[in-house]
Design an enzyme around this catalytic site. Structure first.
Site, mmCIF file in Angstrom:
data_model
loop_
_atom_site.group_PDB
_atom_site.id
_atom_site.type_symbol
_atom_site.label_atom_id
_atom_site.label_comp_id
_atom_site.label_asym_id
_atom_site.label_seq_id
_atom_site.Cartn_x
_atom_site.Cartn_y
_atom_site.Cartn_z
ATOM 1 N N LYS A 1 -36.603 119.975 108.318
ATOM 2 C CA LYS A 1 -36.776 119.655 106.894
ATOM 3 C C LYS A 1 -35.747 118.623 106.440
ATOM 4 C CE LYS A 1 -40.253 122.188 105.580
ATOM 5 N NZ LYS A 1 -41.465 121.527 105.094
ATOM 6 N N GLU B 1 -59.119 119.657 100.338
ATOM 7 C CA GLU B 1 -59.255 118.640 101.390
ATOM 8 C C GLU B 1 -60.188 119.161 102.485
ATOM 9 O OE1 GLU B 1 -55.508 117.574 103.212
ATOM 10 O OE2 GLU B 1 -56.368 115.873 104.309
ATOM 11 N N CYS C 1 -47.495 121.400 107.052
ATOM 12 C CA CYS C 1 -46.286 121.936 106.387
ATOM 13 C C CYS C 1 -45.031 121.834 107.234
ATOM 14 C CB CYS C 1 -46.482 123.409 106.050
ATOM 15 S SG CYS C 1 -47.929 123.726 105.086
ATOM 16 N N GLU D 1 -37.258 115.417 107.485
ATOM 17 C CA GLU D 1 -38.413 115.137 106.623
ATOM 18 C C GLU D 1 -37.958 114.573 105.273
ATOM 19 O OE1 GLU D 1 -40.451 118.525 104.855
ATOM 20 O OE2 GLU D 1 -42.387 117.608 105.299
ATOM 21 N N SER E 1 -53.730 117.042 107.819
ATOM 22 C CA SER E 1 -53.875 116.995 106.368
ATOM 23 C C SER E 1 -52.913 115.960 105.796
ATOM 24 C CB SER E 1 -53.555 118.367 105.782
ATOM 25 O OG SER E 1 -53.296 118.263 104.406
ATOM 26 N N GLU F 1 -54.843 121.349 99.938
ATOM 27 C CA GLU F 1 -55.332 121.380 101.318
ATOM 28 C C GLU F 1 -56.689 122.085 101.394
ATOM 29 O OE1 GLU F 1 -52.110 121.264 104.282
ATOM 30 O OE2 GLU F 1 -53.064 123.039 105.093
ATOM 31 N N CYS G 1 -42.087 129.911 110.366
ATOM 32 C CA CYS G 1 -40.800 129.553 109.747
ATOM 33 C C CYS G 1 -39.764 130.667 109.825
ATOM 34 C CB CYS G 1 -41.009 129.171 108.289
ATOM 35 S SG CYS G 1 -42.256 127.894 108.089
ATOM 36 N N GLU H 1 -40.884 107.311 103.289
ATOM 37 C CA GLU H 1 -42.044 107.336 102.385
ATOM 38 C C GLU H 1 -41.956 108.465 101.343
ATOM 39 O OE1 GLU H 1 -42.007 107.840 105.614
ATOM 40 O OE2 GLU H 1 -43.275 109.514 106.231
#
Lengths: 574, 164
Positions: A359, A283, A300, A362, A320, A280, A504, A367
């Site tokens: 999560k 990036e 994240c 996710e 990102s 990142e 988190c 993908e």
């Protein structure tokens, strides 16, 4: 400030003007029971469990909403008060399933605790009971409206704290059901799976979708090589889940407990947090250099990702392309690690321990299979890991501290702070500064971006270029920031967004209760952990350096793009 | 879903969609207008199906959960099209005391509906009203514009047979 004198059960206390009777009782050391009340979030006075007698008032008053006044005389423990509270509780329980023995919240249920406190041993009301279908459509959250007591705490959190508005009260009177519009499943609704509703629920109406049985099965399967990764925030909260004080730092004991549960390798999401900073960070540098879309926004937090997909799909190019550290870990475990250890990736079963319900969603995104296998096989919340450790009979607090396994267990202080709001930003700045300037950063503590405030800003001078950054947590704050970005009112280069208040450490998979105080204690634990690490900058992680040398090549290289980066999908706003 | 055997009730026409669009456009940007918009949209369409609620949520930039919450809270709003004939049953105090519950039960049995609802064939809608100001005549039932006084359960079938 004007002070009021209030008499609570014969004791005079001074409280600031604007206080409620509940505040005054708190100051007097009297614990008035509450159920629908959630400090600063849901103050609606609907459940009536907190009623008290006020001298001169015609009827009992709900202490959570009734303002205290000067000279007020309040009694909290009279026969009339006890009788009213008991009746309220009995009526609520009369339409609540008697499933305490098998309920996930047994032992940590506010209704159960009050029934015990008020010595309720039988329910004399035999009325109609709800029979709603249970919604287990989502891999993250299970909704059982039959257990719902209509306190509306989840509604307030979903609407006001998160501005998601997936949940609302539907219908009227006895038929009222809290849920998505048209009684849709959570998977059909605009739910971000953040799980803040689960933290808010006083009973077992909203819980995580439990994956422990799959993990037990994998651990018992001799053909599986079961590896586990632990998110940064879990080491600051799993002790609390197992009865230790909030903010206990128990990294070593957690590693020991995971080994005793039978995991073949105990690795750390912090390793891929360091890796995320490399990807990142580069990036960001590339976008700054090439005039790419700015601000770059972190990726994240999967609750945040689903939020922007639903509500601001036009802004997706800002996000990102880095996968989250959880997913990067899975992709590497089934490629780099599989190769190194000589294990067929089809036999590797990857478990994540996350402070997060999103999560789980996710991990199931279609993908997320760049190794040819699902990156992640099972996700457990902090609470579910606590359950497994208890079930195994492990005496957690007295375990000796153990170290993570190599190579995916090595990390720096920059990675552990991912667990608190501002941590990703701070970690990125530590690395980007040194990569650009090629000189050592003197003060690596970016205090401006730390803490639980909704929106934090900082400016960093990197070789004469001023980089403007912003950090926000909680989705309502995120929405406000996105609206500014959308209008062109926000001149930032880099933005960190976390779905949950405090980051988190306040995630939807964390111990219940999670409130302001526990959040602050967990944040302190996270930064203490950082201070105690020998290395505190991601680019100095020797195992990450080796990973690039042996396998990935360079940040943003071909292999990174294949394994560590992803794309997003616009979703419906209604 | 297209039905082959019957004429579907409550299908929304493009003209109705256009009119609802105009209502939304008129109120867009103003605050506190949701109930007004729902009310006017229902006057156009006859009820508030999902498609219309989604249009309103998107048009006014209000969460769908809020729109649906309001629609299901107020008795005024209906998720189903109204039947060709509307049966209003008075549940005011006097009619209640005179036994309107038995009338409701009988209506439910004969029409296959529970409480306030519309029959599947769209012939009848049952709605509950609170006092028609004819308490001496209770229990009172109104079908469309016709008032029936001191109704007994065994008269229900005869009354319903008059309406197609």
């Amino acid at each position: 400030m004007d002070m009021l004198t209030v008499t609570i059960d014969g004791n005079k206390v001074q409280v600031p003007a604007g206080s409620t009777i509940l505040d005054a009782a708190h100051a007097a050391g009297v614990d008035i029971p509450t159920l629908c009340y959630l400090k600063d979030t849901n103050v609606v006075g609907v459940c009536r469990v907190c009623v008290v007698e006020v001298e001169g008032a015609k009827s009992l008053q709900a202490a959570c909403v009734a303002p205290a006044s000067d000279g007020m005389v309040v009694r909290t423990n009279t026969p009339a008060v006890r009788e009213a509270r008991r009746t309220v509780l009995e009526l609520i329980i009369s339409n609540h399933p008697y499933e305490c023995l098998t309920c996930e919240r047994s032992g940590n249920c506010e209704l159960q605790a009050l029934a015990d406190r008020f010595n309720i041993r039988e329910i004399e009301y035999e009325g109609e009971k709800h029979k709603f279908p249970v919604d287990s459509s989502s891999p993250s959250i299970v909704r059982d409206p039959n257990k719902c007591i209509l306190c509306r705490r989840c509604v307030s959190v979903c609407q006001d704290t998160q501005s998601v508005c997936a949940l609302a009260p539907n219908d009227r009177g006895f038929d009222t059901m809290v849920g998505p519009a048209f009684a849709d499943d959570l998977m059909e609704a605009v739910c971000t799976m953040c799980g803040q509703c689960v933290l808010a629920c006083p009973v077992g109406a909203l819980t995580e979708s439990d994956a422990t049985e799959y993990v037990w099965a994998a651990l018992a399967d001799p053909t599986k090589h079961v590896v586990v990764q632990t998110a940064p925030a879990v080491r600051a909260s799993i002790g609390e889940e197992l009865g230790m004080p909030a903010g206990s730092r128990v990294t070593g004991q957690m590693v020991a407990a995971l080994r005793r549960l039978g995991f073949d390798k105990v690795f750390d999401t912090d390793f891929t947090a360091d890796l995320t900073i490399m990807e990142e960070g580069y990036e960001l540098l590339e976008r700054l250099k090439a005039g790419g879309v700015l601000p770059l926004i972190t990726s994240c937090s999967p609750g945040w990702i689903k939020f922007i997909e639903h509500f601001f799909p036009d802004l997706l190019p800002h996000v990102s392309t880095c996968k989250s550290p959880q997913q990067m870990f899975g992709a590497l475990a089934k490629t780099y690690y599989a190769e190194k250890a000589g294990i067929d990736p089809k036999d590797i079963y990857v478990v994540s321990i996350m402070p997060c319900t999103a999560k789980k969603f996710e991990a199931k995104r279609p993908e997320m299979t760049s190794s040819g296998y699902p990156d992640i096989d099972a996700v457990l919340t902090t609470r579910e890991l606590g359950r497994m450790i208890r079930e195994a009979g492990i005496d957690f607090p007295s375990l000796p501290a153990e170290d993570y396994d190599d190579p995916l267990g090595m990390s720096t202080g920059a990675a552990v702070i991912f667990g608190a709001s501002g941590g990703v930003m701070e970690a990125a700045l530590r690395t980007v500064y040194e990569v650009v300037t090629d000189s050592e950063l003197e003060n690596i503590d970016f205090e401006d971006v730390r803490g639980i405030e909704g929106c934090k800003e900082a400016q960093v001078d990197i070789n004469g270029t001023v980089v403007n950054v912003a950090v926000t947590n909680g989705l309502k704050n995120a929405r406000q920031l996105l609206e500014r970005i959308s209008k062109g009112d926000a001149d930032y280069h880099f933005v960190e967004i976390m779905a949950c208040p405090g980051g988190c450490i306040g995630g939807g998979g964390q111990p219940i209760p999670t409130d302001r105080e526990t959040r602050l204690k967990r944040i302190s634990a996270i930064y203490e952990e950082d201070r105690n690490m020998p290395l505190r900058k991601s680019h100095l992680n020797p195992q990450v350096q080796e990973l690039y040398k042996e396998f990935l090549g360079e940040p943003l290289g071909e292999k990174s793009h294949e394994l560590l980066h992803t794309h997003y999908v616009p979703r419906s706003r209604v | 879903m297209a039905c082959e055997t019957c004429t579907c009730i409550g299908e929304i026409t493009d003209e109705q969609r256009e009119k609802v669009r105009e209502i939304i456009d008129y109120y867009e940007g103003k605050s506190g207008v949701l109930i007004q918009v729902l009310h006017e949209a229902q006057q156009v369409v006859g009820y508030l199906p999902r498609e219309i609620q989604v249009m309103i949520a998107e048009g006014l930039d209000i969460p769908l959960s809020e729109v649906y919450s309001v629609v299901t809270f107020y008795a005024l709003f209906s998720l189903k099209p109204k039947g060709r004939n509307v049966i209003s049953v008075c549940k005011g105090t006097a009619c209640y005391v005179k036994g309107v519950d038995a009338i409701m039960e009988k209506l439910g049995e004969d029409l296959g509906v529970k409480g306030e609802d519309t029959t599947d064939d769209g012939r009848f809608s049952v709605e509950i009203v609170r006092c028609m100001g004819a308490c001496g005549l209770g229990p009172v039932v109104r079908v469309n514009e016709d008032i029936y006084a001191r109704v007994k359960s065994d008269q229900i079938k005869v009354i319903l047979d008059k309406y197609e």
